[in-house]
Design an enzyme around this catalytic site. Structure first.
Site, PDB file in Angstrom:
ATOM      1  N   LEU A 274     -30.213   5.348 -53.149  1.00 54.64           N
ATOM      2  CA  LEU A 274     -29.525   5.239 -51.848  1.00 54.64           C
ATOM      3  C   LEU A 274     -28.582   6.422 -51.605  1.00 54.64           C
ATOM      4  O   LEU A 274     -28.069   7.004 -52.551  1.00 54.64           O
ATOM      5  CB  LEU A 274     -28.748   3.927 -51.814  1.00 54.64           C
ATOM      6  CG  LEU A 274     -29.650   2.703 -52.026  1.00 54.64           C
ATOM      7  CD1 LEU A 274     -28.818   1.468 -52.230  1.00 54.64           C
ATOM      8  CD2 LEU A 274     -30.656   2.541 -50.895  1.00 54.64           C
TER       9      LEU A 274
ATOM     10  N   ARG B 118     -12.119  20.313 -62.146  1.00 50.96           N
ATOM     11  CA  ARG B 118     -12.885  19.728 -63.254  1.00 50.96           C
ATOM     12  C   ARG B 118     -12.650  18.223 -63.392  1.00 50.96           C
ATOM     13  O   ARG B 118     -12.776  17.655 -64.478  1.00 50.96           O
ATOM     14  CB  ARG B 118     -12.589  20.453 -64.572  1.00 50.96           C
ATOM     15  CG  ARG B 118     -12.717  21.967 -64.552  1.00 50.96           C
ATOM     16  CD  ARG B 118     -14.057  22.489 -64.174  1.00 50.96           C
ATOM     17  NE  ARG B 118     -15.100  22.193 -65.152  1.00 50.96           N
ATOM     18  CZ  ARG B 118     -16.369  22.578 -65.028  1.00 50.96           C
ATOM     19  NH1 ARG B 118     -16.753  23.268 -63.965  1.00 50.96           N
ATOM     20  NH2 ARG B 118     -17.251  22.245 -65.949  1.00 50.96           N
TER      21      ARG B 118
ATOM     22  N   SER C 173     -12.593  21.220 -57.417  1.00 45.05           N
ATOM     23  CA  SER C 173     -12.578  22.360 -58.351  1.00 45.05           C
ATOM     24  C   SER C 173     -11.466  22.298 -59.387  1.00 45.05           C
ATOM     25  O   SER C 173     -10.966  23.333 -59.810  1.00 45.05           O
ATOM     26  CB  SER C 173     -12.493  23.678 -57.549  1.00 45.05           C
ATOM     27  OG  SER C 173     -13.527  23.676 -56.590  1.00 45.05           O
TER      28      SER C 173
ATOM     29  N   ALA D 226     -14.677  16.018 -61.852  1.00 38.56           N
ATOM     30  CA  ALA D 226     -16.007  15.389 -61.881  1.00 38.56           C
ATOM     31  C   ALA D 226     -16.506  15.149 -63.307  1.00 38.56           C
ATOM     32  O   ALA D 226     -16.973  14.042 -63.614  1.00 38.56           O
ATOM     33  CB  ALA D 226     -16.997  16.232 -61.088  1.00 38.56           C
TER      34      ALA D 226
ATOM     35  N   TRP E 175     -22.403  20.483 -68.161  1.00 35.38           N
ATOM     36  CA  TRP E 175     -23.751  19.956 -68.341  1.00 35.38           C
ATOM     37  C   TRP E 175     -24.436  20.493 -69.601  1.00 35.38           C
ATOM     38  O   TRP E 175     -25.328  19.843 -70.144  1.00 35.38           O
ATOM     39  CB  TRP E 175     -24.585  20.183 -67.084  1.00 35.38           C
ATOM     40  CG  TRP E 175     -24.237  19.149 -66.060  1.00 35.38           C
ATOM     41  CD1 TRP E 175     -23.537  19.319 -64.898  1.00 35.38           C
ATOM     42  CD2 TRP E 175     -24.520  17.759 -66.149  1.00 35.38           C
ATOM     43  NE1 TRP E 175     -23.374  18.116 -64.255  1.00 35.38           N
ATOM     44  CE2 TRP E 175     -23.969  17.136 -65.006  1.00 35.38           C
ATOM     45  CE3 TRP E 175     -25.173  16.953 -67.089  1.00 35.38           C
ATOM     46  CZ2 TRP E 175     -24.070  15.764 -64.761  1.00 35.38           C
ATOM     47  CZ3 TRP E 175     -25.275  15.581 -66.855  1.00 35.38           C
ATOM     48  CH2 TRP E 175     -24.733  15.002 -65.705  1.00 35.38           C
TER      49      TRP E 175
HETATM   50  C1  NHW Z   1     -26.141   6.553 -70.111  1.00 36.29           C
HETATM   51  C2  NHW Z   1     -25.334   6.572 -68.727  1.00 36.29           C
HETATM   52  C3  NHW Z   1     -25.019   8.028 -68.086  1.00 36.29           C
HETATM   53  C4  NHW Z   1     -24.305   7.900 -66.732  1.00 36.29           C
HETATM   54  C5  NHW Z   1     -23.925   9.294 -66.143  1.00 36.29           C
HETATM   55  C6  NHW Z   1     -25.178  10.092 -65.778  1.00 36.29           C
HETATM   56  C7  NHW Z   1     -24.857  11.412 -65.118  1.00 36.29           C
HETATM   57  C8  NHW Z   1     -24.299  11.203 -63.674  1.00 36.29           C
HETATM   58  C9  NHW Z   1     -23.930  12.550 -63.005  1.00 36.29           C
HETATM   59  C10 NHW Z   1     -23.303  12.343 -61.611  1.00 36.29           C
HETATM   60  C11 NHW Z   1     -24.341  11.961 -60.567  1.00 36.29           C
HETATM   61  C12 NHW Z   1     -23.736  11.767 -59.181  1.00 36.29           C
HETATM   62  C13 NHW Z   1     -24.810  11.359 -58.193  1.00 36.29           C
HETATM   63  C14 NHW Z   1     -24.274  11.116 -56.814  1.00 36.29           C
HETATM   64  O1  NHW Z   1     -23.173  10.652 -56.634  1.00 36.29           O
HETATM   65  C15 NHW Z   1     -25.132  11.536 -55.606  1.00 36.29           C
HETATM   66  S1  NHW Z   1     -24.887  13.350 -55.335  1.00 36.29           S
HETATM   67  C16 NHW Z   1     -23.404  13.327 -54.329  1.00 36.29           C
HETATM   68  C17 NHW Z   1     -22.234  13.956 -55.069  1.00 36.29           C
HETATM   69  N1  NHW Z   1     -21.046  13.876 -54.225  1.00 36.29           N
HETATM   70  C18 NHW Z   1     -20.776  14.768 -53.250  1.00 36.29           C
HETATM   71  O2  NHW Z   1     -21.476  15.746 -53.059  1.00 36.29           O
HETATM   72  C19 NHW Z   1     -19.559  14.437 -52.395  1.00 36.29           C
HETATM   73  C20 NHW Z   1     -18.785  15.681 -51.999  1.00 36.29           C
HETATM   74  N2  NHW Z   1     -18.446  16.476 -53.178  1.00 36.29           N
HETATM   75  C21 NHW Z   1     -17.479  16.044 -54.054  1.00 36.29           C
HETATM   76  O3  NHW Z   1     -16.898  14.993 -53.940  1.00 36.29           O
HETATM   77  C22 NHW Z   1     -17.227  16.957 -55.254  1.00 36.29           C
HETATM   78  O4  NHW Z   1     -17.666  18.256 -54.930  1.00 36.29           O
HETATM   79  C23 NHW Z   1     -17.939  16.479 -56.544  1.00 36.29           C
HETATM   80  C24 NHW Z   1     -17.300  15.178 -57.005  1.00 36.29           C
HETATM   81  C25 NHW Z   1     -19.431  16.271 -56.280  1.00 36.29           C
HETATM   82  C26 NHW Z   1     -17.765  17.541 -57.639  1.00 36.29           C
HETATM   83  O5  NHW Z   1     -16.389  17.762 -57.836  1.00 36.29           O
HETATM   84  P1  NHW Z   1     -15.783  19.257 -57.704  1.00 36.29           P
HETATM   85  O6  NHW Z   1     -14.319  19.132 -57.536  1.00 36.29           O
HETATM   86  O7  NHW Z   1     -16.567  19.992 -56.674  1.00 36.29           O
HETATM   87  O8  NHW Z   1     -16.156  19.970 -59.142  1.00 36.29           O
HETATM   88  P2  NHW Z   1     -15.335  19.806 -60.486  1.00 36.29           P
HETATM   89  O9  NHW Z   1     -14.658  18.500 -60.556  1.00 36.29           O
HETATM   90  O10 NHW Z   1     -14.481  21.028 -60.648  1.00 36.29           O
HETATM   91  O11 NHW Z   1     -16.507  19.813 -61.602  1.00 36.29           O
HETATM   92  C27 NHW Z   1     -17.466  20.853 -61.607  1.00 36.29           C
HETATM   93  C28 NHW Z   1     -18.592  20.344 -62.471  1.00 36.29           C
HETATM   94  O12 NHW Z   1     -19.202  19.212 -61.831  1.00 36.29           O
HETATM   95  C29 NHW Z   1     -20.611  19.468 -61.655  1.00 36.29           C
HETATM   96  N3  NHW Z   1     -21.092  18.825 -60.448  1.00 36.29           N
HETATM   97  C30 NHW Z   1     -20.851  19.205 -59.173  1.00 36.29           C
HETATM   98  N4  NHW Z   1     -21.491  18.383 -58.314  1.00 36.29           N
HETATM   99  C31 NHW Z   1     -22.147  17.460 -59.071  1.00 36.29           C
HETATM  100  C32 NHW Z   1     -23.002  16.355 -58.770  1.00 36.29           C
HETATM  101  N5  NHW Z   1     -23.315  16.027 -57.512  1.00 36.29           N
HETATM  102  N6  NHW Z   1     -23.517  15.635 -59.806  1.00 36.29           N
HETATM  103  C33 NHW Z   1     -23.237  15.971 -61.074  1.00 36.29           C
HETATM  104  N7  NHW Z   1     -22.440  17.012 -61.430  1.00 36.29           N
HETATM  105  C34 NHW Z   1     -21.904  17.744 -60.425  1.00 36.29           C
HETATM  106  C35 NHW Z   1     -20.706  20.997 -61.564  1.00 36.29           C
HETATM  107  O13 NHW Z   1     -22.046  21.392 -61.869  1.00 36.29           O
HETATM  108  C36 NHW Z   1     -19.684  21.399 -62.632  1.00 36.29           C
HETATM  109  O14 NHW Z   1     -20.234  21.209 -63.936  1.00 36.29           O
HETATM  110  P3  NHW Z   1     -20.838  22.501 -64.753  1.00 36.29           P
HETATM  111  O15 NHW Z   1     -19.651  23.400 -65.008  1.00 36.29           O
HETATM  112  O16 NHW Z   1     -21.492  21.932 -65.986  1.00 36.29           O
HETATM  113  O17 NHW Z   1     -21.863  23.128 -63.789  1.00 36.29           O
END
Ligand code: NHW
Ligand code: U53
Length: 389
Positions: A389, A149, A147, A151, A6
């Site tokens: 949502l 990376r 974990s 995402a 980020w």
């Molecule tokens: C101009 C257009 C722009 C469009 C894009 C805009 C931006 C859209 C952004 C997206 C908006 C989504 C909104 C949404 O869907 C609503 S929030 C729901 C998110 N999903 C979940 O919580 C489901 C369960 N968790 C997972 O599936 C995983 O834990 C996820 C995939 C969440 C992370 O996978 P992981 O295997 O646990 O982690 P790594 O792959 O190793 O990656 C670690 C890095 O990911 C950062 N991270 C963790 N959770 C995050 C989250 N919820 N948003 C953004 N970033 C998130 C974290 O800070 C770190 O970065 P850092 O090192 O900088 O701190």
């Protein structure tokens, strides 16, 4: 805390939090389309990109199953969101949607869907500026691939595909703190089926309270109190659009809905979104509107129950009926439809009714974010007119 990904992104950075001299608005200018990366980002070799056609029953089911088993859980792992297939089709196919923004990752060998992220187009007003944005949602990586990376790659890929459509801003929410929230909201919960909420361990019997006393405390009338309260119909779209546009104009951040948007997002769709309005019996004017969406959750590790039926407050407008009475009617119809709980955020004017209607504060917070758009100072939840949502 180091945010290695980020800190590379055009978002408000924590180090800039106090710097009020930075102007409100886009952080980076648009890139000429010819300079936007034409090919997808590289994935680790066992994986490949796929575009998920939500019109395909098979693909929609794969997305449903991935999210059902791997999407968001509360901190105590008591619940996991269980978005239905019809809800996902509704959420992902608004007017002007792009199939290319429904992005999946498959394992090359098994072809199994192991990750997902989506965008839908939206016009979002920030103060006086209406900005074309992508609303990003349903970011999910299979529990076995966490974990690694993945995402950041998913986020960069959806960003690239949004850029290809000449859109440079986004809106999203998360339960985790990232650089940098534009506001932080609180969930509130109104028990409709207190016995079930106590049996699953979410609620506890109050001190000196029996179960029957608790059931009585949350009891609601059998039908709405407001004369002229009825289900919204297609013929109401123009009037509801006028009502909603006028109401949302008071908030700092809000969707800029037109009639097509209102028809998609607010016309009742069974088991997805319910909306009601008050048509004055005398003048037939439409004076008030309320809506909630249906988002069940799996109940994890409970022998008796498998699913929590939850209603989520969506958009509500009260111009003649007191908001308190309108929302009580919303609770009444939600109870009639057998919901277990009615959830609401402390956004818009919600805090004026939450305590009085017996909502209790949740322990989860919801942070709102804008991508490539700085807001001068953090908003109060009551300045936010956007429900994602
Ligand atoms: C101009 C257009 C722009 C469009 C894009 C805009 C931006 C859209 C952004 C997206 C908006 C989504 C909104 C949404 O869907 C609503 S929030 C729901 C998110 N999903 C979940 O919580 C489901 C369960 N968790 C997972 O599936 C995983 O834990 C996820 C995939 C969440 C992370 O996978 P992981 O295997 O646990 O982690 P790594 O792959 O190793 O990656 C670690 C890095 O990911 C950062 N991270 C963790 N959770 C995050 C989250 N919820 N948003 C953004 N970033 C998130 C974290 O800070 C770190 O970065 P850092 O090192 O900088 O701190
Ligand atoms: C009974 C009150 O809690 C919920 O309705 C609920 C249900 N399912 C969830 C799944 C994932 C989850 O992860 C944060 C939270 C819940 C919650 S509490 C926050 C949502 C609201 N209101």
């Amino acid at each position: 805390k180091r945010h290695k990904f980020w800190e590379t992104q055009p978002v408000g950075q924590f180090k800039d939090k106090e710097d009020t001299s930075l102007p409100e608005g886009p952080i980076e200018p648009p890139t000429p389309l010819s300079e936007v990366k034409q090919e997808p980002y590289n994935l680790p070799s066992p994986y490949e990109w796929t575009t998920c056609d939500m019109d395909s029953e098979e693909t929609c089911n794969e997305v449903y199953v991935l999210l059902k088993n791997n999407y968001v859980e509360d901190d105590e792992n008591m619940f996991r969101f269980n978005y239905s297939k019809e809800f996902l089709r509704w959420a992902l196919r608004p007017p002007g949607f792009y199939r290319s923004w429904h992005i999946g990752v498959r394992a090359k060998a098994s072809k199994k869907l192991v990750a997902f992220i989506t965008g839908v187009p939206a016009r979002i007003r920030v103060r006086d500026e209406v900005v074309k944005m992508a609303e990003i949602n349903f970011l999910c990586v299979h529990k076995k691939l966490r974990s690694k990376r993945l995402a950041p790659v998913m986020i960069k890929e959806v960003t690239r595909r949004v850029h290809l459509e000449n859109i440079w801003q986004a809106a999203y929410t998360a339960g985790v703190v990232l650089p940098t929230p534009i506001t932080t909201c609180q969930y509130w919960h109104r028990s409709l089926n207190p016995k079930k909420l106590i049996d699953v361990g979410f609620s506890r019997l109050g001190a000196r309270m029996t179960m029957s006393r608790t059931i009585k405390l949350y009891k609601l009338p059998d039908s709405p109190a407001t004369p002229g309260f009825r289900k919204m119909e297609r013929r109401d779209v123009p009037a509801v659009t006028r009502l909603l546009k006028n109401y949302l104009s008071q908030f700092v951040v809000a969707p800029d809905f037109d009639e097509d948007d209102v028809e998609h997002w607010l016309l009742p769709t069974e088991d997805v979104v319910d909306s009601f309005l008050v048509e004055s019996p005398e003048t037939h004017e439409i004076t008030d509107f309320c809506s909630f969406y249906t988002l069940p959750s799996s109940i994890l590790g409970n022998q008796t129950y498998s699913t929590l039926k939850a209603a989520y407050s969506y958009y509500n407008v009260a111009t003649k009926t007191p908001l308190l009475q309108l929302m009580n009617d919303s609770l009444i119809v939600a109870k009639q439809k057998d919901f277990d709980v009615f959830n609401a955020l402390d956004v818009m004017e919600n805090e004026t009714f939450l305590k009085e209607l017996k909502f209790g504060p949740g322990d989860g917070q919801l942070h709102y974010y804008l991508y490539n758009y700085r807001v001068r100072q953090e908003l109060k939840p009551s300045e936010l007119g956007l429900v994602l949502l």
